[in-house]
Design a protein around this motif. Sequence first.
Motif, short mmCIF file in Angstrom:
data_model
loop_
_atom_site.label_atom_id
_atom_site.label_comp_id
_atom_site.label_asym_id
_atom_site.label_seq_id
_atom_site.Cartn_x
_atom_site.Cartn_y
_atom_site.Cartn_z
N GLU A 407 0.82 -1.21 0.00
CA GLU A 407 0.00 0.00 0.00
C GLU A 407 0.85 1.27 0.00
O GLU A 407 0.42 2.31 -0.48
CB GLU A 407 -0.93 0.06 1.22
CG GLU A 407 -2.11 -0.87 1.15
CD GLU A 407 -1.95 -2.06 2.07
OE1 GLU A 407 -0.79 -2.53 2.20
OE2 GLU A 407 -2.94 -2.52 2.63
N PHE A 408 2.10 1.17 0.56
CA PHE A 408 2.93 2.35 0.60
C PHE A 408 3.38 2.76 -0.81
O PHE A 408 3.49 3.93 -1.11
CB PHE A 408 4.14 2.13 1.51
CG PHE A 408 3.81 2.31 2.95
CD1 PHE A 408 4.20 3.44 3.63
CD2 PHE A 408 3.06 1.36 3.62
CE1 PHE A 408 3.88 3.63 4.96
CE2 PHE A 408 2.74 1.53 4.95
CZ PHE A 408 3.14 2.66 5.62
N ILE A 426 9.88 7.48 0.97
CA ILE A 426 9.45 6.09 1.23
C ILE A 426 10.64 5.14 1.32
O ILE A 426 10.89 4.58 2.38
CB ILE A 426 8.43 5.62 0.17
CG1 ILE A 426 7.16 6.49 0.30
CG2 ILE A 426 8.07 4.15 0.40
CD1 ILE A 426 6.02 6.06 -0.58
N PRO A 429 13.70 6.14 4.18
CA PRO A 429 13.29 5.99 5.59
C PRO A 429 12.82 4.59 5.92
O PRO A 429 13.10 4.09 7.01
CB PRO A 429 12.16 7.00 5.76
CG PRO A 429 11.91 7.63 4.46
CD PRO A 429 12.95 7.19 3.50
N ALA A 430 12.15 3.92 4.98
CA ALA A 430 11.59 2.61 5.30
C ALA A 430 12.67 1.54 5.46
O ALA A 430 12.47 0.58 6.19
CB ALA A 430 10.59 2.19 4.22
N ARG A 532 11.96 3.33 16.71
CA ARG A 532 10.85 4.09 17.30
C ARG A 532 10.06 4.83 16.21
O ARG A 532 8.84 4.87 16.23
CB ARG A 532 11.38 5.10 18.31
CG ARG A 532 10.32 5.66 19.23
CD ARG A 532 10.98 6.48 20.31
NE ARG A 532 11.59 7.68 19.77
CZ ARG A 532 10.99 8.86 19.77
NH1 ARG A 532 9.79 9.00 20.26
NH2 ARG A 532 11.60 9.92 19.26
N ARG A 533 10.79 5.37 15.26
CA ARG A 533 10.12 6.22 14.29
C ARG A 533 9.96 5.56 12.92
O ARG A 533 9.01 5.84 12.20
CB ARG A 533 10.91 7.53 14.15
CG ARG A 533 10.22 8.58 13.34
CD ARG A 533 8.94 9.10 14.00
NE ARG A 533 9.20 10.00 15.09
CZ ARG A 533 8.42 10.07 16.18
NH1 ARG A 533 7.37 9.28 16.30
NH2 ARG A 533 8.69 10.91 17.14
N TYR A 534 10.91 4.72 12.56
CA TYR A 534 10.95 4.30 11.16
C TYR A 534 10.43 2.91 10.90
O TYR A 534 10.48 2.42 9.79
CB TYR A 534 12.37 4.44 10.60
CG TYR A 534 12.78 5.87 10.48
CD1 TYR A 534 12.48 6.59 9.32
CD2 TYR A 534 13.37 6.54 11.53
CE1 TYR A 534 12.81 7.92 9.22
CE2 TYR A 534 13.70 7.87 11.44
CZ TYR A 534 13.42 8.56 10.28
OH TYR A 534 13.73 9.88 10.17
N ILE A 536 7.65 0.23 10.23
CA ILE A 536 6.27 0.17 9.80
C ILE A 536 5.65 -1.03 10.51
O ILE A 536 6.12 -2.14 10.36
CB ILE A 536 6.18 -0.02 8.28
CG1 ILE A 536 6.83 1.17 7.58
CG2 ILE A 536 4.74 -0.17 7.85
CD1 ILE A 536 7.02 0.97 6.10
N MET A 540 -0.40 -2.64 11.08
CA MET A 540 -0.74 -1.29 10.63
C MET A 540 -2.19 -1.09 10.21
O MET A 540 -2.69 -1.72 9.33
CB MET A 540 0.17 -0.93 9.47
CG MET A 540 0.00 0.44 8.97
SD MET A 540 0.72 0.57 7.35
CE MET A 540 -0.34 -0.51 6.45
#
Lengths: 540, 257
Positions: A407-408, A426, A429-430, A532-534, A536, A540
Amino acid sequence: MLPTVGTLVLDIFASWARLFAGLIASVIFSIFVGVIAATNKRAEKVLLPAIDILQTIPILGFFPVVIAVVVLVFGANIVGINFSVIFLIFTSMAWNITFGVYEAVKSIPEDFLNLARINRFSTKRLYRDLYIPAALPRIAYQINISWAVGLFYLVTSEIFSTGSANFAVTYGIGVAIANLVANPNVLYYALTLGFLVIAVLLTRLLFLSPLSVYAERYSFKGGGSGRDSTVLKFYEKAWGKLRKLARSSQDATKPLAKGKPGLSPEDPSEAAKKPAKVDPGLAAIILTILVLVAAIVLTNSYSYLPTLFSALASSFARVWFMYIVCALISVPLGIVLAKSAKAFEPSFAVLQVIASIPAPILLPVIVALLLALPFGNELVALSVIFLSMVWYILFSVMVGIRTIPKEFFELGDVLRFKKWKFWRDIYLPAVLPSFVTGSITAIGGAWNALIVAEYFSVQTCTNPQLSLATCPANELTTKVLSQVSSGVGVLLDQTTLSGALLHTFLVLLGMVLIVLVVNKFLWQRVYKAVTRRYRIDVEM
Amino acid sequence: MEEEKLMLEVKNLSLSYFKEGSEYKVMNNVSFKVYWWEYVSVIGPSGCGKSSMLRVIIGTQKGSGGQVFFNGQKTSGVPPGMSMVFQNMVLLPWKTALENVELSLEDTGISKSEIQSRATTALANVNLQGFEDTYPAELSGGMRQRVGMARAIVSNPDMLLMDEPFSALDELTAEQLRGDVHRILKNKSLPVNAVLMVSHNVDEVLELSDRVIVLSKAPSKIVNTVTVDLPYPRKRQSKEFVKLRDLLLKDLYAGEV
């Protein structure tokens, strides 16, 4: 003396026998230790951080010590040297499989455990009907990883062992490689590589992939991926026939074993207890420093310190310089190869085969191509370091990209992202979390590779007609082929070969300390921040 | 009358997938139209290709046959003026709520400050003022879907496609969000002038739609098209609602066999 087809077959056979011995030992160890860590809270507190630290220490560096100690104790005989090599392989494979078993058993759905409690499963049945089946998919997955790592350790330790008449294994793929560096011969090298690739492919075809397909059936998600394996079907047919034969010859029905229940109900008060606030990483660092300082003070080895520090600094610089080079190449390459599902499958399969050729195998080529150049020794070292790192990063990036939910990518299409925006917002960072995980393993691999990257010597026989196995001891000479001016690998090799065990010990402690400090103060933080942030979330 | 202005026309849409060299038909010659200010839902059993159909309409996936016309133009690629809300929200975890909404407007030649003010307004339109700098992980499921909604409407699309937008949410949150969607569509000063939603929940479809298209199981075709002419807010217990529910369920069963 050049290898022949006959000795090559023996070499491969010897190497593979060592690998399987190490693997079997690892799996048995992993099942018991993994299950204990997962089911006993007190054991978990000790075992988990211990495994975690063991996983990050470049254990290959310990090979010189292990082999020196074994030779000291058992004498230089076949059993002792092979035991050292297999032990090394074991240490390269066991930790991640143990971790896999631990995580698999930990994540058995609560109701399955309740089922076992209600039916008063004995310990034996718990292992047979619950823990081992539940852990099988992870064991199979980890074996795939361990196999490549084990092969790397195997070849490296075999090559290293040929550096001294005392330690040399007689047969092994590493022995063939070492001989080929000393006596370059394109034809025999091609033959050796060919044999190795065939062995790698056969292992994959006959062992690793049927194992994965088989293990997928035990997934709690049920059904597996629907993959099929003709080889597996063949095995099952053969197994079925064997069992029929066995059954017709002996017709004994054993009474059902009535064991004590092995699984006590969970004690909620135990579970609620908070883990002790001891940071295992910090404890390991302090312990290493204490031992290092004590060793230096007690043995009055201050004069060795400048040599030690300059070696640590040079190796550190080499590893990190090549890490940056690897990252700059692997990250974009991995993304390009993995971002389309079509390109991913074939490129991943091909790269996996290439990657399972351990970097030291390429030493003959690397030495032949680079040694004569200016800074040739340095270039040889850097190339081996590069090859032992690049795959970890490349694969982690590729797998990272494939785990991004589709979906990303759709989102990017729907919002009509330009190419660069896909990369910036996308892809890059992913992949960060898996890139960091890959980086930790890669750098560990690089430190491991140092004992063959920075210093490389082989035994040669002054009589070129004789092989190493048949060469009389007085005609054996050690030939140093490549050696950088300063580095951990050089010191480890030289001190071991000269029997200066104290110095070997100091170098090892220094190296372990660096790795522990970097893990604790850099990677742990980076990993925390990045996940923590990156990350997925899958659900989800 | 304005209602008769055509927005979307799907003509003979077919879908199939290939496995081991053979073709499996999922959807067979489906045709329908969506007019301005209309809320159309497509309902059908799982595997009937309704989600893939949305992706063919918005142009991120190719069908095996048929055409899509949007505002009178045959589409190729992702048409401007069409936007989509995903079942799983698909918010980039490394960007704040506001930055996630801004993604829709970057690269369109709009100035940075304009992008920011429009994204802020879009968040306010879905009742998320004050959460601009919050990361998705710190938002509840319902709030995340609101961000997804804001991201879809910030580019002022004519048409909004929604792929089971409420199925990942708890019932209470879903109920609130349905109210928001209805308000945004019916408020003519706000963007979104037509909605095409895919769902498998009969009640939710009846609560929102002007028209419901019922698909059969794969290879799917249209079993029935039901017009829902009930006043808002619709009461699930009302006689008319129950009657329509029975009708839709009957159509769904008919499509299963």
